[in-house]
Enzyme design. Structure first.
Site, PDB file in Angstrom:
ATOM      1  N   TYR A  54      -5.091   8.222   7.681  1.00  0.00           N
ATOM      2  CA  TYR A  54      -5.648   7.236   7.277  1.00  0.00           C
ATOM      3  C   TYR A  54      -7.007   7.261   7.766  1.00  0.00           C
ATOM      4  CZ  TYR A  54      -0.732   5.389   6.570  1.00  0.00           C
ATOM      5  OH  TYR A  54       0.168   5.164   6.197  1.00  0.00           O
ATOM      6  N   SER A 142       9.529   9.709   8.705  1.00  0.00           N
ATOM      7  CA  SER A 142       9.012   8.998   7.547  1.00  0.00           C
ATOM      8  C   SER A 142       9.078   9.830   6.334  1.00  0.00           C
ATOM      9  CB  SER A 142       7.394   8.537   7.515  1.00  0.00           C
ATOM     10  OG  SER A 142       7.139   7.955   6.529  1.00  0.00           O
ATOM     11  N   ILE A 240      -3.615 -11.529   5.370  1.00  0.00           N
ATOM     12  CA  ILE A 240      -2.940 -11.452   6.682  1.00  0.00           C
ATOM     13  C   ILE A 240      -1.983 -12.703   6.979  1.00  0.00           C
ATOM     14  CG2 ILE A 240      -3.187 -11.106   9.168  1.00  0.00           C
ATOM     15  CD1 ILE A 240      -5.784  -9.189   8.439  1.00  0.00           C
TER      16      ILE A 240
HETATM   17  P1  NAP Z   1       1.684  -2.972   0.456  1.00  0.00           P
HETATM   18  O1  NAP Z   1       1.679  -3.710   1.975  1.00  0.00           O
HETATM   19  O2  NAP Z   1       2.769  -3.036  -0.293  1.00  0.00           O
HETATM   20  O3  NAP Z   1       0.275  -3.886  -0.622  1.00  0.00           O
HETATM   21  C1  NAP Z   1      -0.872  -3.681  -0.212  1.00  0.00           C
HETATM   22  C2  NAP Z   1      -1.823  -4.255  -1.048  1.00  0.00           C
HETATM   23  O4  NAP Z   1      -1.372  -5.837  -1.215  1.00  0.00           O
HETATM   24  C3  NAP Z   1      -3.092  -4.414  -0.717  1.00  0.00           C
HETATM   25  O5  NAP Z   1      -3.885  -4.357  -2.065  1.00  0.00           O
HETATM   26  C4  NAP Z   1      -3.153  -5.758  -0.296  1.00  0.00           C
HETATM   27  O6  NAP Z   1      -4.591  -6.305  -0.506  1.00  0.00           O
HETATM   28  C5  NAP Z   1      -2.427  -6.673  -0.970  1.00  0.00           C
HETATM   29  N1  NAP Z   1      -2.002  -7.711  -0.274  1.00  0.00           N
HETATM   30  C6  NAP Z   1      -1.489  -7.736   0.798  1.00  0.00           C
HETATM   31  N2  NAP Z   1      -0.926  -9.102   1.273  1.00  0.00           N
HETATM   32  C7  NAP Z   1      -1.202  -9.728   0.109  1.00  0.00           C
HETATM   33  C8  NAP Z   1      -0.986 -11.188  -0.214  1.00  0.00           C
HETATM   34  N3  NAP Z   1      -0.455 -11.899   0.710  1.00  0.00           N
HETATM   35  N4  NAP Z   1      -1.308 -11.771  -1.413  1.00  0.00           N
HETATM   36  C9  NAP Z   1      -1.879 -10.891  -2.350  1.00  0.00           C
HETATM   37  N5  NAP Z   1      -2.099  -9.559  -2.349  1.00  0.00           N
HETATM   38  C10 NAP Z   1      -1.681  -9.001  -0.932  1.00  0.00           C
HETATM   39  O7  NAP Z   1       1.166  -1.424   0.013  1.00  0.00           O
HETATM   40  P2  NAP Z   1       0.786  -0.221   1.142  1.00  0.00           P
HETATM   41  O8  NAP Z   1      -0.531  -0.469   1.720  1.00  0.00           O
HETATM   42  O9  NAP Z   1       1.015   0.975   0.365  1.00  0.00           O
HETATM   43  O10 NAP Z   1       2.036  -0.287   2.431  1.00  0.00           O
HETATM   44  C11 NAP Z   1       1.663  -0.956   3.712  1.00  0.00           C
HETATM   45  C12 NAP Z   1       1.541   0.294   4.688  1.00  0.00           C
HETATM   46  O11 NAP Z   1       2.749   0.666   4.835  1.00  0.00           O
HETATM   47  C13 NAP Z   1       0.398   0.977   4.599  1.00  0.00           C
HETATM   48  O12 NAP Z   1      -0.880   0.324   4.738  1.00  0.00           O
HETATM   49  C14 NAP Z   1       0.828   1.979   5.790  1.00  0.00           C
HETATM   50  O13 NAP Z   1       0.299   1.552   6.764  1.00  0.00           O
HETATM   51  C15 NAP Z   1       2.275   2.224   5.393  1.00  0.00           C
HETATM   52  N6  NAP Z   1       2.391   3.253   4.319  1.00  0.00           N
HETATM   53  C16 NAP Z   1       3.100   4.231   4.860  1.00  0.00           C
HETATM   54  C17 NAP Z   1       3.333   5.468   3.894  1.00  0.00           C
HETATM   55  C18 NAP Z   1       4.182   6.799   4.603  1.00  0.00           C
HETATM   56  O14 NAP Z   1       4.051   7.523   3.877  1.00  0.00           O
HETATM   57  N7  NAP Z   1       4.727   6.577   5.813  1.00  0.00           N
HETATM   58  C19 NAP Z   1       3.153   5.211   2.618  1.00  0.00           C
HETATM   59  C20 NAP Z   1       2.387   4.218   2.355  1.00  0.00           C
HETATM   60  C21 NAP Z   1       2.140   3.050   3.042  1.00  0.00           C
HETATM   61  P3  NAP Z   1      -5.687  -6.242   0.532  1.00  0.00           P
HETATM   62  O15 NAP Z   1      -5.790  -5.248   1.244  1.00  0.00           O
HETATM   63  O16 NAP Z   1      -7.074  -6.637  -0.312  1.00  0.00           O
HETATM   64  O17 NAP Z   1      -5.421  -7.630   1.517  1.00  0.00           O
END
Ligand code: NAP
Length: 276
Positions: A54, A142, A240
């Site tokens: 990241y 993962s 958040i």
């Molecule tokens: P997510 O958490 O499903 O969605 C994030 C998106 O939702 C962002 O665009 C965020 O916008 C928005 N959001 C968050 N809270 C919200 C709310 N209450 N209302 C409206 N929109 C909202 O997706 P993700 O980032 O893919 O997954 C979460 C975390 O999992 C990652 O950040 C990472 O730490 C981890 N991850 C790990 C892997 C892996 O391979 N291990 C892969 C993917 C993700 P804003 O940012 O503008 O708030």
């Protein structure tokens, strides 16, 4: 709903991992990332998820330093990228991660993907070595499918603490959930909001309306109901706080059933090097 009503204890599992964390993928602007982490911690979050890939471990470390929360109260996880998975690189790159995070140890270190340089016999002993040295408290993986978990469990003397995989109402991961339950492995849901797709699902909107909640909160409440830890990524204070307030959303059996019955299956994270 006031966000103060949830103490960190209310979300901490017996395993020591708080069930609601903050994701940081694509929170890349250094100042913003540090601010999101600080804000989440001061709000009550006690679990932060980052990764070498990241490019924000330094900012995450700064956010932790800026928050009014002692490091020992925070569950901090990072991940070793797929190009760093030979023995020496696991050790070396994790040492760099700890420097960037400005911490002596992380609570959980994941193998990010069973891809690239991943070779169970070479990679996993390095994780055990880091645990022996006190640089990591727990070993995680993962994006592992059951066959990768079988293989890793054979190589490791230490337990696998968690498997972090995509999981949300549109990708319910029944098989992996059962595997993890059977083998005492925590399932950590990444993309728990299906990267925003949860807002387009009628069933989730109906449950959200019923509880005067957001679809994001309903998705997080459903995961919690299943015993799954979730790490939604959010940047602004509003998002958040909205996700934190999911801890006050109690789904009833009818809600859970309605979400369980969603047929649609949609994976959001599917790079060419994925093992499936
Ligand atoms: P997510 O958490 O499903 O969605 C994030 C998106 O939702 C962002 O665009 C965020 O916008 C928005 N959001 C968050 N809270 C919200 C709310 N209450 N209302 C409206 N929109 C909202 O997706 P993700 O980032 O893919 O997954 C979460 C975390 O999992 C990652 O950040 C990472 O730490 C981890 N991850 C790990 C892997 C892996 O391979 N291990 C892969 C993917 C993700 P804003 O940012 O503008 O708030």
């Amino acid at each position: 709903m006031s966000q103060e009503q949830f103490s960190p204890d209310s979300v901490e599992r017996a395993s020591g991992m708080p069930m609601l964390g903050l994701g940081t993928w694509e929170n890349e602007d250094p100042e913003q990332c540090a601010e999101s982490v600080r804000s989440a911690l001061d709000m009550g979050y006690r679990h932060i998820d980052t990764a070498q890939a990241y490019g924000n471990e330094e900012s995450v470390g700064e956010g932790i330093a800026q928050a009014d929360v002692p490091r020992k109260e925070i569950f901090l996880a990072t991940k070793v990228w797929k190009s760093n998975l030979n023995y020496d690189d696991v050790i070396h790159s994790t040492t760099e991660s700890l420097d960037k995070l400005d911490t002596g140890a992380v609570d959980l270190l994941y193998t990010h993907w069973p891809s690239g340089e991943y070779d169970p016999e070479d990679t996993l002993p390095a994780f055990e070595e880091l645990k022996d040295r006190g640089a990591i408290d727990r070993i995680g993986v993962s994006n592992f499918e059951p066959e990768h978990l079988d293989e890793a469990r054979e190589v490791l003397d230490e337990p696998i603490f968690a498997n972090q995989v995509e999981c949300h109402p549109l990708l319910q991961q029944e098989e992996l959930r059962e595997y993890c339950d059977d083998h005492d492995i925590e399932l950590v849901a990444y993309s728990p909001l299906a990267r925003g797709k949860v807002f387009e699902v009628d069933e989730l909107s109906e449950v959200a309306d019923k509880h005067d909640a957001s679809e994001a909160q309903v998705s997080l409440a459903w995961l919690r109901e299943k015993g799954i830890t979730a790490i939604p990524k959010a940047t602004s204070d509003d998002h958040i706080a909205d996700n934190w307030a999911s801890l006050g959303v109690e789904l009833d059996d009818e809600d859970v059933e309605k979400i369980d019955d969603i047929d649609e299956r949609e994976r959001q994270v599917d790079p060419g090097f994925a093992p499936w």
